[in-house]
Design a protein around this motif. Structure first.
Motif, PDB file in Angstrom:
ATOM      1  N   MET A  46      -2.656 -30.495 -60.603  1.00 14.00           N
ATOM      2  CA  MET A  46      -2.289 -29.300 -60.292  1.00 14.00           C
ATOM      3  C   MET A  46      -0.856 -28.687 -60.787  1.00 14.00           C
ATOM      4  O   MET A  46      -0.692 -27.391 -61.248  1.00 14.00           O
ATOM      5  N   MET A  47      -0.057 -29.571 -60.996  1.00 16.49           N
ATOM      6  CA  MET A  47       1.371 -29.368 -61.427  1.00 16.49           C
ATOM      7  C   MET A  47       1.371 -28.753 -62.834  1.00 16.49           C
ATOM      8  O   MET A  47       2.378 -28.316 -63.323  1.00 16.49           O
ATOM      9  N   HIS A  48       0.663 -29.295 -63.483  1.00 13.99           N
ATOM     10  CA  HIS A  48       0.536 -29.131 -64.960  1.00 13.99           C
ATOM     11  C   HIS A  48       0.639 -27.656 -65.245  1.00 13.99           C
ATOM     12  O   HIS A  48       1.106 -27.138 -66.202  1.00 13.99           O
ATOM     13  N   PHE A  49      -0.392 -26.948 -64.422  1.00 16.16           N
ATOM     14  CA  PHE A  49      -0.366 -25.426 -64.640  1.00 16.16           C
ATOM     15  C   PHE A  49       0.810 -24.636 -64.199  1.00 16.16           C
ATOM     16  O   PHE A  49       1.008 -23.715 -64.580  1.00 16.16           O
ATOM     17  N   ILE A  50       1.700 -25.478 -63.273  1.00 15.70           N
ATOM     18  CA  ILE A  50       2.842 -24.810 -62.966  1.00 15.70           C
ATOM     19  C   ILE A  50       3.993 -25.228 -64.012  1.00 15.70           C
ATOM     20  O   ILE A  50       4.938 -23.980 -64.292  1.00 15.70           O
ATOM     21  N   GLU A  51       3.997 -26.303 -64.505  1.00 12.36           N
ATOM     22  CA  GLU A  51       5.307 -27.000 -65.136  1.00 12.36           C
ATOM     23  C   GLU A  51       4.920 -26.772 -66.827  1.00 12.36           C
ATOM     24  O   GLU A  51       5.985 -26.888 -67.310  1.00 12.36           O
ATOM     25  N   SER A  52       3.916 -26.805 -67.036  1.00  9.84           N
ATOM     26  CA  SER A  52       3.616 -26.883 -68.601  1.00  9.84           C
ATOM     27  C   SER A  52       3.913 -25.985 -69.390  1.00  9.84           C
ATOM     28  O   SER A  52       3.325 -24.615 -69.072  1.00  9.84           O
ATOM     29  N   ALA A  53       4.607 -26.011 -70.468  1.00 14.92           N
ATOM     30  CA  ALA A  53       4.859 -24.880 -71.552  1.00 14.92           C
ATOM     31  C   ALA A  53       3.381 -24.268 -72.047  1.00 14.92           C
ATOM     32  O   ALA A  53       3.613 -23.061 -72.822  1.00 14.92           O
ATOM     33  N   ASP A  54       2.490 -25.375 -71.925  1.00 14.85           N
ATOM     34  CA  ASP A  54       1.395 -24.643 -72.742  1.00 14.85           C
ATOM     35  C   ASP A  54       0.720 -23.699 -71.886  1.00 14.85           C
ATOM     36  O   ASP A  54      -0.314 -23.042 -72.481  1.00 14.85           O
ATOM     37  N   VAL A  55       0.864 -23.613 -70.485  1.00 16.95           N
ATOM     38  CA  VAL A  55       0.366 -22.531 -69.757  1.00 16.95           C
ATOM     39  C   VAL A  55       0.905 -21.194 -69.985  1.00 16.95           C
ATOM     40  O   VAL A  55       2.234 -21.146 -69.431  1.00 16.95           O
ATOM     41  N   ARG A  56       0.417 -20.143 -70.576  1.00 10.96           N
ATOM     42  CA  ARG A  56       1.257 -18.994 -70.959  1.00 10.96           C
ATOM     43  C   ARG A  56       1.582 -18.187 -69.755  1.00 10.96           C
ATOM     44  O   ARG A  56       2.135 -17.345 -69.807  1.00 10.96           O
ATOM     45  N   GLN A  57       0.377 -18.136 -68.820  1.00 12.46           N
ATOM     46  CA  GLN A  57       0.605 -17.430 -67.388  1.00 12.46           C
ATOM     47  C   GLN A  57       0.745 -18.243 -66.170  1.00 12.46           C
ATOM     48  O   GLN A  57      -0.269 -18.286 -65.454  1.00 12.46           O
ATOM     49  N   PRO A  58       1.810 -18.921 -66.165  1.00 14.36           N
ATOM     50  CA  PRO A  58       1.913 -19.866 -64.963  1.00 14.36           C
ATOM     51  C   PRO A  58       1.845 -19.205 -63.684  1.00 14.36           C
ATOM     52  O   PRO A  58       2.655 -18.419 -63.269  1.00 14.36           O
ATOM     53  N   PRO A  59       1.319 -19.850 -62.893  1.00 14.23           N
ATOM     54  CA  PRO A  59       1.239 -19.506 -61.199  1.00 14.23           C
ATOM     55  C   PRO A  59       2.574 -19.968 -60.963  1.00 14.23           C
ATOM     56  O   PRO A  59       3.089 -20.931 -61.109  1.00 14.23           O
ATOM     57  N   PHE A  60       3.001 -19.000 -59.687  1.00 17.41           N
ATOM     58  CA  PHE A  60       4.457 -19.396 -59.310  1.00 17.41           C
ATOM     59  C   PHE A  60       4.292 -20.643 -58.296  1.00 17.41           C
ATOM     60  O   PHE A  60       5.039 -21.427 -58.297  1.00 17.41           O
ATOM     61  N   ALA A  61       3.112 -20.692 -57.467  1.00 14.84           N
ATOM     62  CA  ALA A  61       3.040 -21.799 -56.702  1.00 14.84           C
ATOM     63  C   ALA A  61       1.442 -21.846 -56.031  1.00 14.84           C
ATOM     64  O   ALA A  61       0.796 -20.897 -56.484  1.00 14.84           O
ATOM     65  N   PRO A  62       1.221 -23.026 -55.658  1.00 15.67           N
ATOM     66  CA  PRO A  62      -0.204 -22.905 -55.184  1.00 15.67           C
ATOM     67  C   PRO A  62      -0.378 -22.048 -54.083  1.00 15.67           C
ATOM     68  O   PRO A  62       0.662 -21.720 -53.179  1.00 15.67           O
ATOM     69  N   PRO A  63      -1.323 -21.728 -53.696  1.00 14.65           N
ATOM     70  CA  PRO A  63      -2.717 -21.749 -54.203  1.00 14.65           C
ATOM     71  C   PRO A  63      -2.960 -20.952 -55.575  1.00 14.65           C
ATOM     72  O   PRO A  63      -2.251 -19.956 -55.529  1.00 14.65           O
ATOM     73  N   PHE A  64      -3.697 -21.298 -56.376  1.00 12.48           N
ATOM     74  CA  PHE A  64      -4.289 -20.996 -57.579  1.00 12.48           C
ATOM     75  C   PHE A  64      -5.638 -21.304 -57.856  1.00 12.48           C
ATOM     76  O   PHE A  64      -6.301 -22.535 -57.515  1.00 12.48           O
ATOM     77  N   LEU A  65      -6.296 -20.530 -58.466  1.00 11.84           N
ATOM     78  CA  LEU A  65      -7.956 -20.765 -58.877  1.00 11.84           C
ATOM     79  C   LEU A  65      -7.995 -20.895 -60.476  1.00 11.84           C
ATOM     80  O   LEU A  65      -7.162 -20.026 -61.183  1.00 11.84           O
ATOM     81  N   VAL A  66      -8.689 -21.942 -60.865  1.00 12.70           N
ATOM     82  CA  VAL A  66      -8.832 -21.885 -62.294  1.00 12.70           C
ATOM     83  C   VAL A  66     -10.604 -21.651 -62.474  1.00 12.70           C
ATOM     84  O   VAL A  66     -11.232 -22.554 -62.116  1.00 12.70           O
ATOM     85  N   ASP A  67     -10.856 -20.755 -63.187  1.00 13.99           N
ATOM     86  CA  ASP A  67     -12.294 -20.631 -63.648  1.00 13.99           C
ATOM     87  C   ASP A  67     -12.274 -20.388 -65.051  1.00 13.99           C
ATOM     88  O   ASP A  67     -12.078 -19.214 -65.770  1.00 13.99           O
ATOM     89  N   GLY A  68     -12.727 -21.334 -65.808  1.00 17.83           N
ATOM     90  CA  GLY A  68     -12.647 -21.440 -67.224  1.00 17.83           C
ATOM     91  C   GLY A  68     -11.260 -21.333 -67.757  1.00 17.83           C
ATOM     92  O   GLY A  68     -10.273 -22.126 -67.608  1.00 17.83           O
ATOM     93  N   LYS A  69     -11.050 -20.232 -68.469  1.00 23.39           N
ATOM     94  CA  LYS A  69      -9.707 -19.913 -69.037  1.00 23.39           C
ATOM     95  C   LYS A  69      -8.998 -19.151 -68.389  1.00 23.39           C
ATOM     96  O   LYS A  69      -7.811 -18.775 -68.525  1.00 23.39           O
ATOM     97  N   THR A  70      -9.623 -18.773 -67.072  1.00 22.66           N
ATOM     98  CA  THR A  70      -8.954 -17.757 -66.227  1.00 22.66           C
ATOM     99  C   THR A  70      -8.026 -18.282 -65.155  1.00 22.66           C
ATOM    100  O   THR A  70      -8.736 -19.417 -64.371  1.00 22.66           O
ATOM    101  N   VAL A  71      -6.563 -18.037 -64.863  1.00 25.39           N
ATOM    102  CA  VAL A  71      -5.894 -18.733 -63.819  1.00 25.39           C
ATOM    103  C   VAL A  71      -5.590 -17.662 -62.958  1.00 25.39           C
ATOM    104  O   VAL A  71      -4.837 -16.821 -63.531  1.00 25.39           O
ATOM    105  N   VAL A  72      -5.758 -17.757 -61.689  1.00 24.44           N
ATOM    106  CA  VAL A  72      -5.303 -16.573 -60.535  1.00 24.44           C
ATOM    107  C   VAL A  72      -4.657 -17.114 -59.644  1.00 24.44           C
ATOM    108  O   VAL A  72      -4.897 -18.255 -58.943  1.00 24.44           O
ATOM    109  N   GLY A  73      -3.482 -16.748 -59.462  1.00 28.23           N
ATOM    110  CA  GLY A  73      -2.510 -17.316 -58.253  1.00 28.23           C
ATOM    111  C   GLY A  73      -2.698 -16.321 -57.272  1.00 28.23           C
ATOM    112  O   GLY A  73      -3.011 -14.961 -57.159  1.00 28.23           O
TER     113      GLY A  73
END
Length: 242
Positions: A46-73
């Motif tokens: 979970m923290m990968h999506f928040i902290e990794s520089a590889d995630v171009r549009q990081p969510p601010f905090a949980p909850p968030f949903l990952v659907d394939g390449k789509t990330v929605v917070g």
């Protein structure tokens, strides 16, 4: 591919509004942070999506949903995204916007409920702001709960398709979220909530109807439903429900 829901593994919190929609629709999903780290899940995933520089549009905090390449917070945005895909929102733009507006209002109540026990700062313990919490909770339970519930009651009674649902004539994610809101208020403020709910029969009828929904009832009786506790948004401190 199943939907990937990312939220803290020990609380209902804001993630529960998304869980209820996924469960009611019978959707295939993974509650990632509750999974095994050895299988690429758990909190590190979970923290990968928040902290990794590889995630171009990081969510601010949980909850968030990952659907394939789509990330929605953000819970309301997640439900806006999921609603059409799960059949939990009307097909017209008007219905979708109205359902989203109701969901945003529910989010407002949730934020106010949280602030009853943390009115000064989220980084402080409840005991460090108890005096302020007592004052904030008094306003919430004597005025705000009644005002919000009265609005939901009005929405139900003015629905052209009847008062069984908030929008249209079938179950929407807003119905599920109002159920969760009532559950949370009854847990955190049982005295104040019961008093207020006596004046909103359509809200209570909707709550009871959702609880009887086949998939929702099965979920509520399962281990997947995390019990309310004093680490989440809705916390039971008896002194705040005087």
């Amino acid at each position: 591919m199943p939907y990937e829901l990312h939220y803290w593994p020990s609380i209902q919190g804001r993630g529960e509004f998304v869980r209820l929609a996924l469960e009611a629709a019978g959707a295939d999903y993974v509650d990632v942070a509750r999974g095994c780290e050895g299988e690429g899940q758990g909190i590190p995933a979970m923290m990968h999506f928040i902290e990794s520089a590889d995630v171009r549009q990081p969510p601010f905090a949980p909850p968030f949903l990952v659907d394939g390449k789509t990330v929605v917070g953000q819970s309301a945005a997640i439900l806006l995204y999921l609603g059409p895909r799960l059949g939990l929102v009307g097909k017209s733009e008007t219905a979708r916007l109205w359902t989203h507006q109701i969901q945003l209002t529910i989010a407002d109540v949730v934020a106010e409920a949280h602030d009853t026990h943390h009115p000064v700062g989220t980084g402080l313990y409840y005991e460090d702001q108890k005096k302020e919490a007592l004052r904030r909770a008094r306003e919430f339970r004597t005025a705000r709960i009644r005002k919000f519930l009265a609005w939901f009651e009005a929405v139900l009674t003015r629905n052209p398709r009847g008062g069984a649902h908030l929008v249209g004539g079938s179950l929407s994610y807003a119905d599920l979220s109002l159920f969760q809101l009532v559950e949370g208020l009854l847990y955190a403020f049982p005295k104040a909530a019961r008093r207020a709910l006596k004046n909103v029969p359509h809200v209570m009828a909707l709550h009871d109807r959702v609880a009887r929904h086949r998939r929702v009832a099965a979920y509520l009786a399962s281990e997947r439903r995390i019990p309310f506790n004093e680490d989440g948004i809705f916390r039971r401190y008896p002194e705040l429900d005087a």
